[in-house]
Design a protein around this motif. Sequence first.
Motif, short mmCIF file in Angstrom:
data_model
loop_
_atom_site.label_atom_id
_atom_site.label_comp_id
_atom_site.label_asym_id
_atom_site.label_seq_id
_atom_site.Cartn_x
_atom_site.Cartn_y
_atom_site.Cartn_z
N SER A 18 6.35 8.09 -43.70
CA SER A 18 5.67 6.82 -43.42
C SER A 18 5.93 5.77 -44.50
CB SER A 18 4.16 7.03 -43.26
OG SER A 18 3.90 7.82 -42.12
N VAL A 19 7.22 5.64 -44.85
CA VAL A 19 7.63 4.63 -45.82
C VAL A 19 8.95 3.99 -45.40
CG1 VAL A 19 6.51 5.73 -47.80
CG2 VAL A 19 8.90 6.26 -47.29
N TRP A 20 9.17 2.80 -45.91
CA TRP A 20 10.46 2.15 -45.80
C TRP A 20 11.27 2.57 -47.02
CZ3 TRP A 20 12.34 -0.34 -41.71
CH2 TRP A 20 11.45 -0.83 -40.76
N SER A 21 12.48 3.07 -46.80
CA SER A 21 13.39 3.42 -47.89
C SER A 21 14.47 2.35 -47.92
CB SER A 21 14.02 4.79 -47.65
OG SER A 21 13.04 5.79 -47.72
N GLY A 22 14.61 1.72 -49.07
CA GLY A 22 15.60 0.65 -49.18
C GLY A 22 16.53 0.87 -50.35
N ARG A 23 17.75 0.33 -50.20
CA ARG A 23 18.73 0.42 -51.28
C ARG A 23 19.63 -0.80 -51.26
NH1 ARG A 23 22.76 5.08 -50.99
NH2 ARG A 23 24.10 3.63 -52.05
N CYS A 24 20.11 -1.13 -52.43
CA CYS A 24 21.07 -2.22 -52.57
C CYS A 24 22.06 -1.80 -53.64
CB CYS A 24 20.38 -3.53 -52.95
SG CYS A 24 21.54 -4.89 -53.18
N ALA A 33 8.53 2.11 -50.03
CA ALA A 33 7.25 1.42 -49.97
C ALA A 33 6.69 1.55 -48.56
CB ALA A 33 7.39 -0.05 -50.33
N ALA A 34 5.38 1.44 -48.44
CA ALA A 34 4.71 1.59 -47.15
C ALA A 34 4.97 0.42 -46.21
CB ALA A 34 3.21 1.76 -47.37
N THR A 35 5.29 -0.76 -46.77
CA THR A 35 5.53 -1.95 -45.94
C THR A 35 6.83 -2.62 -46.39
OG1 THR A 35 4.37 -3.46 -47.43
CG2 THR A 35 3.04 -2.37 -45.71
N LEU A 36 7.37 -3.45 -45.52
CA LEU A 36 8.56 -4.21 -45.91
C LEU A 36 8.24 -5.19 -47.03
CD1 LEU A 36 10.32 -4.88 -42.48
CD2 LEU A 36 11.14 -3.44 -44.35
N ASP A 37 7.05 -5.79 -47.01
CA ASP A 37 6.65 -6.69 -48.10
C ASP A 37 6.58 -5.93 -49.42
OD1 ASP A 37 6.52 -9.02 -46.60
OD2 ASP A 37 4.38 -8.76 -46.13
N GLY A 38 6.06 -4.73 -49.39
CA GLY A 38 5.99 -3.90 -50.59
C GLY A 38 7.37 -3.53 -51.10
#
Length: 78
Positions: A18-24, A33-38
Amino acid sequence: MSKPLIFTISAVWDDEASVWSGRCDDIPAAADAATLDGLLARMSAMALDLLPDNHPGVDPGSVYLQITALREAEPAAA
């Protein structure tokens, strides 16, 4: 004013956690994070922190973050 430098964050929803996993890779940074804003807030802080080491001479005021988010479509409620 400096030319804008746009970093793209690839984000994927992890349904099990239940999280968004992001990478750059350009920053380089990764976060959950739990939200895209987070996620945006965490990645923004990392980008500004890592900017001098990975992109020397770039004005922090010219940095922009773009999120590309992928999540499985959910059926509409009846």
